[in-house]
Write an enzyme that holds these catalytic residues in place. Structure first.
Site, mmCIF file in Angstrom:
data_model
loop_
_atom_site.group_PDB
_atom_site.id
_atom_site.type_symbol
_atom_site.label_atom_id
_atom_site.label_comp_id
_atom_site.label_asym_id
_atom_site.label_seq_id
_atom_site.Cartn_x
_atom_site.Cartn_y
_atom_site.Cartn_z
ATOM 1 N N GLN A 1 12.503 -4.447 0.512
ATOM 2 C CA GLN A 1 12.372 -3.421 -0.529
ATOM 3 C C GLN A 1 12.329 -4.069 -1.915
ATOM 4 O OE1 GLN A 1 12.017 -0.049 0.096
ATOM 5 N NE2 GLN A 1 11.723 0.206 -2.105
ATOM 6 N N LYS B 1 13.217 6.280 4.284
ATOM 7 C CA LYS B 1 12.380 5.646 5.316
ATOM 8 C C LYS B 1 13.173 5.520 6.626
ATOM 9 C CE LYS B 1 9.827 2.983 1.878
ATOM 10 N NZ LYS B 1 9.789 1.712 1.158
ATOM 11 N N ASP C 1 4.522 -3.525 5.395
ATOM 12 C CA ASP C 1 4.203 -3.090 4.029
ATOM 13 C C ASP C 1 2.830 -3.610 3.581
ATOM 14 O OD1 ASP C 1 5.627 -1.335 2.547
ATOM 15 O OD2 ASP C 1 7.090 -2.786 1.789
#
Ligand code: NAP
Length: 281
Positions: free
Chosen positions: A94, A50, A117
């Site tokens: 994450q 990413k 997200d």
């Protein structure tokens, strides 16, 4: 008939190029911060990919790797600092976290405006209400892939296999927004085969290699493979390869929905910047 293979890598590169071109006109580059509170090697590799793609799009990024000794309060304090940092546009924690940490309360600590997200309950709720919200990157990538192949889902039957908060549920909300007739199946569904057979678009997100077989797929259906499992050292999807003999479009694994997920994180960071700064962007 042989299906058209939807090239996720090429489509993701186009998305990133579009983001880069917009970023070059901004007052400052948007900034994305990854919070990594895990030793998981796969997670570290996702963050690296990413970060690489963000850099390609001209988006500043930083990875805060927290030690295994970090406690819940320490992690939440890190997130709170990022929330109030005006130079930070997107925050991505994450998952999974170190096992002693509670993921849900961390996700709820993120400022919804920086939640690229889309896991904060406010964004989840807004998504279902049909309001502007950050949606999780994977189902968003599925929609973008369909859009960029000019596949209109209004009025068609979409069957989603899997009901996780990461993929299945937000995918259902996004397809409903696009006026599709949505069916969701999961491990307790009695008649998965029948629902898959009725689908014009199948989104397979169960993590069960080869679950979707050729004989379950209607001629001309679109088969989107989100599933990713390791089998004999290779990454394989939920859709059996010979589905391509009957489908109109399929995605490859690897090189399908995976790269699209990463591209959507990058796109969301630009959108988060633009939304926060408004006309001053
Ligand atoms: P998850 O949380 O484990 O959810 C899997 C879902 O599939 C659950 O809803 C489960 O049903 C359902 N399921 C499992 N076996 C089934 C079966 N035999 N028939 C019907 N439904 C079944 O997984 P996830 O996080 O959603 O991820 C799903 C897959 O997508 C994994 O392979 C993951 O690696 C992959 N993935 C790919 C990307 C990408 O970028 N391409 C991104 C994220 C995840 P229950 O709810 O009843 O348990």
């Amino acid at each position: 008939m042989s299906a058209t293979v939807m090239d996720g890598r090429a489509t993701a590169a186009t998305v990133v190029a579009d983001v880069a071109s917009r970023v070059s006109t901004l007052k400052r580059p948007p900034k994305l911060v990854f919070v990594q509170a895990t030793d998981d090697a796969a997670s570290a590799s996702y963050v690296r990919s990413k970060a690489r793609l963000a850099a390609k799009a001209g988006i500043d990024n930083e990875t805060l790797k927290l030690p295994p000794t970090v406690d819940q309060e320490g992690l939440e304090a890190t997130v709170r600092d990022l929330n109030v940092d005006d130079g930070v546009d997107g925050i991505l924690v994450q998952l999974p976290l170190y096992p002693h940490l509670n993921a849900q309360s961390i996700l709820e600590a993120i400022d919804p405006a920086k939640d690229v997200d889309g896991f904060h309950p406010e964004n989840v709720g807004r998504l279902w209400l049909g309001q502007a919200a950050w949606a999780p990157a994977t189902p968003q990538g599925v929609i973008e892939l369909l859009d960029r192949h000019a596949i209109d889902v209004a009025g068609v039957n979409v069957t989603i296999v899997g009901r996780s908060m990461l993929v299945g549920k937000p995918a259902a909300a996004l397809f409903l927004q696009r006026h599709a007739s949505v069916t969701m199946v999961h491990s307790r569904s009695r008649d998965m085969v029948q629902h898959v057979r009725a689908a014009d678009v199948i989104v397979a997100a169960a993590g069960r290699p080869g679950l979707i077989k050729r004989e379950m797929v209607k001629a001309g259906a679109v088969a989107i493979d989100v599933g990713q499992s390791m089998s004999d050292g290779a990454l394989v999807g939920d859709v059996a390869p010979d589905v391509a003999e009957v489908a109109s479009f399929v995605t490859p694994t690897p090189g399908g929905t995976g790269p699209m997920t990463v591209a959507m994180v990058v796109k969301n960071t630009l959108l988060a910047y633009e939304t926060r700064l408004g006309p001053n962007a």
